[in-house]
Design a protein around this motif. Structure first.
Motif, PDB file in Angstrom:
ATOM      1  N   LYS A  21      18.010 -61.254 -31.753  1.00  0.00           N
ATOM      2  CA  LYS A  21      17.129 -61.851 -30.749  1.00  0.00           C
ATOM      3  C   LYS A  21      17.049 -61.024 -29.483  1.00  0.00           C
ATOM      4  O   LYS A  21      16.632 -61.516 -28.446  1.00  0.00           O
ATOM      5  N   ARG A  22      17.508 -59.782 -29.556  1.00  0.00           N
ATOM      6  CA  ARG A  22      17.389 -58.939 -28.372  1.00  0.00           C
ATOM      7  C   ARG A  22      17.171 -57.511 -28.825  1.00  0.00           C
ATOM      8  O   ARG A  22      17.566 -57.141 -29.918  1.00  0.00           O
ATOM      9  N   THR A  23      16.522 -56.749 -27.972  1.00  0.00           N
ATOM     10  CA  THR A  23      16.334 -55.349 -28.300  1.00  0.00           C
ATOM     11  C   THR A  23      17.670 -54.639 -28.139  1.00  0.00           C
ATOM     12  O   THR A  23      18.547 -55.089 -27.412  1.00  0.00           O
ATOM     13  N   LYS A  24      17.810 -53.533 -28.840  1.00  0.00           N
ATOM     14  CA  LYS A  24      19.123 -52.903 -28.907  1.00  0.00           C
ATOM     15  C   LYS A  24      19.663 -52.508 -27.532  1.00  0.00           C
ATOM     16  O   LYS A  24      20.859 -52.614 -27.268  1.00  0.00           O
ATOM     17  N   SER A  25      18.772 -52.075 -26.661  1.00  0.00           N
ATOM     18  CA  SER A  25      19.246 -51.643 -25.346  1.00  0.00           C
ATOM     19  C   SER A  25      19.787 -52.804 -24.526  1.00  0.00           C
ATOM     20  O   SER A  25      20.483 -52.595 -23.543  1.00  0.00           O
ATOM     21  N   ALA A  26      19.487 -54.036 -24.951  1.00  0.00           N
ATOM     22  CA  ALA A  26      20.003 -55.201 -24.216  1.00  0.00           C
ATOM     23  C   ALA A  26      21.292 -55.731 -24.835  1.00  0.00           C
ATOM     24  O   ALA A  26      21.818 -56.748 -24.380  1.00  0.00           O
ATOM     25  N   VAL A  27      21.823 -55.044 -25.834  1.00  0.00           N
ATOM     26  CA  VAL A  27      23.076 -55.510 -26.444  1.00  0.00           C
ATOM     27  C   VAL A  27      24.220 -55.345 -25.442  1.00  0.00           C
ATOM     28  O   VAL A  27      24.372 -54.286 -24.836  1.00  0.00           O
ATOM     29  N   PRO A  28      25.000 -56.404 -25.234  1.00  0.00           N
ATOM     30  CA  PRO A  28      26.119 -56.311 -24.298  1.00  0.00           C
ATOM     31  C   PRO A  28      27.158 -55.287 -24.775  1.00  0.00           C
ATOM     32  O   PRO A  28      27.391 -55.159 -25.973  1.00  0.00           O
ATOM     33  N   PHE A  29      27.742 -54.582 -23.826  1.00  0.00           N
ATOM     34  CA  PHE A  29      28.776 -53.610 -24.187  1.00  0.00           C
ATOM     35  C   PHE A  29      29.782 -53.473 -23.050  1.00  0.00           C
ATOM     36  O   PHE A  29      29.429 -53.506 -21.881  1.00  0.00           O
ATOM     37  N   GLY A  30      31.042 -53.306 -23.407  1.00  0.00           N
ATOM     38  CA  GLY A  30      32.064 -52.911 -22.435  1.00  0.00           C
ATOM     39  C   GLY A  30      32.432 -53.974 -21.423  1.00  0.00           C
ATOM     40  O   GLY A  30      32.881 -53.653 -20.337  1.00  0.00           O
ATOM     41  N   GLY A  31      32.245 -55.222 -21.767  1.00  0.00           N
ATOM     42  CA  GLY A  31      32.750 -56.297 -20.926  1.00  0.00           C
ATOM     43  C   GLY A  31      31.784 -56.801 -19.872  1.00  0.00           C
ATOM     44  O   GLY A  31      31.758 -57.982 -19.569  1.00  0.00           O
ATOM     45  N   ARG A  32      30.995 -55.920 -19.299  1.00  0.00           N
ATOM     46  CA  ARG A  32      30.123 -56.357 -18.208  1.00  0.00           C
ATOM     47  C   ARG A  32      28.712 -55.832 -18.348  1.00  0.00           C
ATOM     48  O   ARG A  32      27.859 -56.143 -17.524  1.00  0.00           O
ATOM     49  N   TYR A  33      28.480 -54.993 -19.322  1.00  0.00           N
ATOM     50  CA  TYR A  33      27.240 -54.217 -19.311  1.00  0.00           C
ATOM     51  C   TYR A  33      26.323 -54.566 -20.477  1.00  0.00           C
ATOM     52  O   TYR A  33      26.721 -55.211 -21.429  1.00  0.00           O
ATOM     53  N   ARG A  34      25.064 -54.105 -20.355  1.00  0.00           N
ATOM     54  CA  ARG A  34      24.157 -54.008 -21.483  1.00  0.00           C
ATOM     55  C   ARG A  34      24.027 -52.519 -21.738  1.00  0.00           C
ATOM     56  O   ARG A  34      24.181 -51.707 -20.817  1.00  0.00           O
ATOM     57  N   GLN A  35      23.672 -52.167 -22.949  1.00  0.00           N
ATOM     58  CA  GLN A  35      23.633 -50.737 -23.280  1.00  0.00           C
ATOM     59  C   GLN A  35      22.739 -49.954 -22.314  1.00  0.00           C
ATOM     60  O   GLN A  35      23.062 -48.845 -21.919  1.00  0.00           O
ATOM     61  N   ILE A  36      21.626 -50.554 -21.913  1.00  0.00           N
ATOM     62  CA  ILE A  36      20.678 -49.814 -21.077  1.00  0.00           C
ATOM     63  C   ILE A  36      21.231 -49.505 -19.680  1.00  0.00           C
ATOM     64  O   ILE A  36      20.755 -48.603 -19.002  1.00  0.00           O
ATOM     65  N   ASP A  37      22.270 -50.244 -19.272  1.00  0.00           N
ATOM     66  CA  ASP A  37      22.855 -50.003 -17.947  1.00  0.00           C
ATOM     67  C   ASP A  37      23.319 -48.562 -17.790  1.00  0.00           C
ATOM     68  O   ASP A  37      23.255 -47.993 -16.693  1.00  0.00           O
ATOM     69  N   PHE A  38      23.814 -47.982 -18.875  1.00  0.00           N
ATOM     70  CA  PHE A  38      24.325 -46.614 -18.798  1.00  0.00           C
ATOM     71  C   PHE A  38      23.173 -45.645 -18.518  1.00  0.00           C
ATOM     72  O   PHE A  38      23.263 -44.800 -17.625  1.00  0.00           O
ATOM     73  N   THR A  39      22.094 -45.795 -19.262  1.00  0.00           N
ATOM     74  CA  THR A  39      20.949 -44.907 -19.064  1.00  0.00           C
ATOM     75  C   THR A  39      20.333 -45.115 -17.679  1.00  0.00           C
ATOM     76  O   THR A  39      20.058 -44.159 -16.954  1.00  0.00           O
ATOM     77  N   LEU A  40      20.139 -46.370 -17.317  1.00  0.00           N
ATOM     78  CA  LEU A  40      19.545 -46.667 -16.002  1.00  0.00           C
ATOM     79  C   LEU A  40      20.415 -46.125 -14.879  1.00  0.00           C
ATOM     80  O   LEU A  40      19.916 -45.551 -13.909  1.00  0.00           O
ATOM     81  N   SER A  41      21.734 -46.303 -15.009  1.00  0.00           N
ATOM     82  CA  SER A  41      22.644 -45.839 -13.955  1.00  0.00           C
ATOM     83  C   SER A  41      22.650 -44.321 -13.889  1.00  0.00           C
ATOM     84  O   SER A  41      22.685 -43.740 -12.797  1.00  0.00           O
ATOM     85  N   ASN A  42      22.623 -43.657 -15.044  1.00  0.00           N
ATOM     86  CA  ASN A  42      22.569 -42.195 -15.044  1.00  0.00           C
ATOM     87  C   ASN A  42      21.317 -41.707 -14.326  1.00  0.00           C
ATOM     88  O   ASN A  42      21.370 -40.777 -13.520  1.00  0.00           O
ATOM     89  N   PHE A  43      20.195 -42.344 -14.603  1.00  0.00           N
ATOM     90  CA  PHE A  43      18.951 -41.976 -13.920  1.00  0.00           C
ATOM     91  C   PHE A  43      19.087 -42.222 -12.421  1.00  0.00           C
ATOM     92  O   PHE A  43      18.791 -41.362 -11.600  1.00  0.00           O
ATOM     93  N   SER A  44      19.539 -43.415 -12.081  1.00  0.00           N
ATOM     94  CA  SER A  44      19.623 -43.792 -10.676  1.00  0.00           C
ATOM     95  C   SER A  44      20.596 -42.889  -9.915  1.00  0.00           C
ATOM     96  O   SER A  44      20.280 -42.394  -8.835  1.00  0.00           O
ATOM     97  N   ASN A  45      21.771 -42.672 -10.504  1.00  0.00           N
ATOM     98  CA  ASN A  45      22.783 -41.829  -9.855  1.00  0.00           C
ATOM     99  C   ASN A  45      22.315 -40.386  -9.712  1.00  0.00           C
ATOM    100  O   ASN A  45      22.821 -39.645  -8.869  1.00  0.00           O
ATOM    101  N   CYS A 126      26.976 -42.856 -22.108  1.00  0.00           N
ATOM    102  CA  CYS A 126      27.729 -41.801 -21.447  1.00  0.00           C
ATOM    103  C   CYS A 126      27.479 -41.881 -19.950  1.00  0.00           C
ATOM    104  O   CYS A 126      26.610 -42.622 -19.501  1.00  0.00           O
ATOM    105  N   ASN A 127      28.282 -41.153 -19.191  1.00  0.00           N
ATOM    106  CA  ASN A 127      28.102 -41.071 -17.749  1.00  0.00           C
ATOM    107  C   ASN A 127      27.833 -39.613 -17.429  1.00  0.00           C
ATOM    108  O   ASN A 127      28.729 -38.787 -17.444  1.00  0.00           O
ATOM    109  N   ILE A 128      26.581 -39.292 -17.213  1.00  0.00           N
ATOM    110  CA  ILE A 128      26.175 -37.884 -17.118  1.00  0.00           C
ATOM    111  C   ILE A 128      25.343 -37.646 -15.859  1.00  0.00           C
ATOM    112  O   ILE A 128      24.548 -38.499 -15.460  1.00  0.00           O
ATOM    113  N   ASN A 129      25.580 -36.492 -15.232  1.00  0.00           N
ATOM    114  CA  ASN A 129      24.808 -36.100 -14.060  1.00  0.00           C
ATOM    115  C   ASN A 129      23.544 -35.381 -14.520  1.00  0.00           C
ATOM    116  O   ASN A 129      23.574 -34.218 -14.905  1.00  0.00           O
ATOM    117  N   LEU A 130      22.434 -36.078 -14.481  1.00  0.00           N
ATOM    118  CA  LEU A 130      21.190 -35.518 -15.010  1.00  0.00           C
ATOM    119  C   LEU A 130      20.567 -34.492 -14.072  1.00  0.00           C
ATOM    120  O   LEU A 130      19.751 -33.677 -14.489  1.00  0.00           O
TER     121      LEU A 130
END
Lengths: 370, 395
Positions: A21-45, A126-130
């Motif tokens: 019932k959710r797209t894959k990027s919205a799957v919860p991961f790591g206790g507090r996150y959704r998968q897309i948080d990593f990509t969004l944060s990498n972009f934002s950072n 991942c946590n990457i400096n783009l």
């Protein structure tokens, strides 16, 4: 140099019940996150201020999660986040990345005057400096940069895109949907390309009914000598969630200090939607060993080697081992759970026993009572 | 600019120095002192406002406002950053004729009459930023409106033997106040003022102007405004509050209030109750990690912490670290604090980002009836390896 970010929020390899019932990027991961948080944060950072999210289906929970983008500092006067959904693309379904990109061309054309596009999926965490990746791309003088990860190919698992690199890191072979042997580096799904090249190549491919970005653009043009390819070898942790078993294994991987610190510590935090939960409470008789625990939990039982999301409660006498337990789930008294993924809002009645295996964990659907 | 008329706005007095918190308020205003693992004291009155439907809050700052201003920001964490909802920080400012600091609580409100007037409120709620409690101000405001009083003062029943430590409201059987006594030696009643007032704005405005014109006034609500209202025959009523309320103005009471969050049935249930979420500014921290050898017993652990040692009957705030074989008991560990391996911390408050190095000992154990002496480290303080910080000492 200004950069536009494009996120492919859907991907193949759904994660079973978790993506029901959710797209894959919205799957919860790591206790507090959704998968897309990593990509969004990498972009934002990395200072990217205009981001399109291409989502095909089941994006309600994704949109609810992202909202205005405030938490990722992406609620902006100019730019910010935009959903590029099938409806706004004038079509009811999109079958391949190229088709999606072709529909997104309007967004690329009218939105802003960025020179480069960074594309990313949402199932490699991942946590990457783009910004560094962009610099390397520009310095390489190549048409496209693929961010790669060495040491993960095993000759068994099919890789979306794999490259063989020589000693100088130059690409000497490329394969798509291939069980690449160990000496291949695999793509992280992150690509840097100039907007002009992308637009040109996407239009060209779409006009010939070619729809697979990896095969029909990157591989085909690389082999034809029409596209020069640079590999950026990423040295950090990259977790690939392409199956439930991998999701489970990667969830447990964050219990490892090095993995956890690589992903979360440092000057590039992973942002997520704020929930005002109280700190977690550990009861008089609880035993918590080797776990990550988010906020708002109420723990009175025994929990070993597990990942607990927000507001999970584990009652007295319950034993939980090797489990992933998502938000607002309640584990009743005297339960025994091993190798189980409990989705959000699950209720486990007192005395219930659930035992899965590491390669085939039991998954309990969101909202179920067992 | 268009301002919506408001029935009631809140003015939160957050300028106090909080000198009795000693090293904890050396560089921080009291309302910005961390509490309960992830909160700051000011989160309680601010969240109470939001939960009571009050969406316009003026925050009066004066002492060490940097951190407090930064914390409040645009009010977003409390949802107070909308077109018609605001959390407005109001420091004293220079004027064309005379410039001055806030001389007292009443003067702070007086200097901000123009801010209040923009909303043309019926009522003004005066709050202070140094108490821990959950309260529905809307119920108090409705009580005030129904009573026909010009001022309603929230009171709580305190034990008679403690009454002389408080401002006591002496009331008639119908709840009207006939006398206010600040810290009476021989208290006539046990209705202690909580420092929460609802005023009819027109009346308060008049009294603030008169108070300002009086050169002998201390410009204080308790000492001047309330007595003046009583003397001039205005109707003041007491509103009795029965929930948990704690003044955290001293080291001991701050420690106690933190300890009162603990237990399965705590004195102050920070989790419970509908429509009573306490909001706070959240940092992007990952989940906490509890190691195999760690022991976490009857404690709160906020996000971003890593625990390898023992934490018992304590509050561990966001982003803390407790090393192997370290013991933390009966303590409040403020955000970002590191307790290295083999260190022992008992009956202590460790200030933000402080560090207890390997093998150091902070504080001590006490018998059940013995007076506990709380050891305190200031923000960023370092207790060197194997050093000892005696019970009750401060660093």
């Amino acid at each position: 140099m200004t950069v536009l970010g494009l996120i492919f929020a859907n991907s193949e390899n759904p994660l079973g019940e978790l993506t029901n019932k959710r797209t894959k990027s919205a799957v919860p991961f790591g206790g507090r996150y959704r998968q897309i948080d990593f990509t969004l944060s990498n972009f934002s950072n990395s200072g990217i201020r205009r981001i399109g999210i291409i989502s095909r289906s089941n994006y309600q929970s994704l949109m609810a999660h992202i909202g205005s983008g405030e938490e990722w500092d992406l609620e902006l006067q100019e730019g910010g986040l935009e959903f590029i959904s099938p409806y706004s693309m004038g079509n009811y379904g999109v079958s391949g990345n190229v088709e999606a990109l072709n529909f997104a061309l309007d967004y690329l054309k009218y939105g802003g005057n960025e020179d480069y596009i960074i594309m990313a999926g949402a199932n490699v965490l991942c946590n990457i400096n783009l910004a560094k990746v962009l610099q390397a791309h520009i310095a390489s003088g190549k048409d496209i940069t693929i961010v790669t990860k060495s040491g993960l190919a095993d000759g068994v698992k099919k890789q979306e895109l794999a490259v063989k690199l020589d000693e100088d890191g130059q690409v000497i072979d490329m394969a798509v949907d291939y069980p690449a042997p160990a000496d291949y580096a695999i793509s992280t799904g992150i690509y840097v390309v100039s907007k002009d090249i992308l637009r040109h190549r996407v239009q060209e491919a779409a006009a010939r009914s070619l729809y697979n970005f990896h095969r029909d653009i990157v591989l085909r043009l690389y082999q034809a000598g029409q596209m020069t390819v640079n590999a950026y070898q990423f040295g950090g942790v990259a977790l690939y969630n392409t199956s439930v078993a991998e999701y489970f294994q990667n969830s447990m991987a964050i219990l490892d200090k090095d993995v956890r610190h690589d992903l979360f510590t440092g000057n590039h935090p992973i942002f997520t939607k704020v929930r005002d939960r109280v700190p977690s409470y550990y009861g008089e008789n609880c035993e918590i060993d080797n776990c990550t625990v988010a906020d708002g939990c109420f723990l009175e039982g025994k929990v070993r080697h597990s990942v607990l999301f927000r507001q999970v409660s584990v009652a007295e006498g319950a034993e939980v081992e090797d489990c992933v337990i998502m938000n607002d789930t309640v584990v009743g008294e005297n339960c025994y759970l091993k190798n189980v993924i409990l989705d959000k809002n699950v209720t486990v009645r007192p005395g219930t026993k659930l035992i899965g295996t590491p390669s085939c964990p039991i998954v309990i659907k969101r909202g179920d009572t067992v | 600019m268009y301002f919506q008329k408001k029935r009631c706005i809140a003015m939160l007095l957050a300028g106090g120095q909080g000198s009795r918190l000693k090293v904890l308020t050396e560089n921080t205003a009291k309302p910005a002192v961390p509490f309960g693992g992830k909160y700051r004291i000011i989160d309680f009155p601010l969240s109470n406002c939001v939960n009571s439907g009050i969406d316009t809050v003026g925050i009066l700052t004066q002492y060490q406002p940097l951190e407090l201003n930064e914390y409040i920001g645009n009010g977003q964490p409390w949802g107070l950053n909308k077109t018609h909802c605001c959390a407005q920080v109001l420091p004293p400012y220079a004027r064309s004729k005379k410039s001055e600091w806030y001389k007292g609580t009443a003067n702070a409100i007086y200097q901000n009459i123009p801010f209040i007037e923009r909303f043309d409120p019926e009522y003004v709620l005066i709050l202070s930023g140094d108490h821990i409690y959950k309260m529905d101000y809307a119920a108090m405001i409705n009580f005030h409106a129904a009573s026909g009083a010009d001022c309603t003062i929230a009171v709580r029943d305190v034990p008679l033997e403690e009454a002389s430590r408080f401002g006591i409201m002496n009331t008639n059987p119908d709840g009207t106040i006939y006398e206010f006594e600040e810290k009476p030696k021989q208290p006539k009643s046990t209705n202690a003022s909580m420092g929460i007032y609802v005023f009819n704005w027109k009346v308060l405005r008049e009294f603030l102007m008169a108070d300002e014109a009086d050169p002998n006034s201390e410009n204080d609500f308790g000492k001047n405004i309330i007595p003046n209202l009583l003397n001039s025959g205005h109707k003041l009523v007491a509103y009795t509050f029965e929930g948990y309320w704690k003044d955290v103005g001293t080291i001991d009471s701050l420690w106690e209030a933190n300890m009162e969050l603990l237990g399965k049935d705590p004195a102050f249930n920070i989790r419970g109750g509908p429509n009573s979420t306490i909001y706070a500014r959240n940092n992007a921290m990952p989940s906490s990690y509890i190691d195999e050898e760690a022991k976490t017993v009857n404690c709160f652990v906020a996000e971003g912490s890593e625990v390898y040692g023992t934490v018992r009957h304590s509050i561990l705030s966001t982003g803390c670290y407790v090393g192997k074989n370290a013991i933390v008991e009966d303590s409040v560990v403020m955000p970002g604090t590191v307790i290295e391996s083999d260190a022992i911390v008992r009956h202590a408050i460790l200030g933000e980002n402080s560090k207890v190095c390997r093998g150091a000992v902070v504080g001590g154990a006490f018998g059940p009836n013995e007076k506990k002496k709380i050891s305190v480290t200031s923000k960023g303080a370092v207790v060197e390896a194997n050093a000892v910080l005696q019970p009750g000492d401060m660093l």
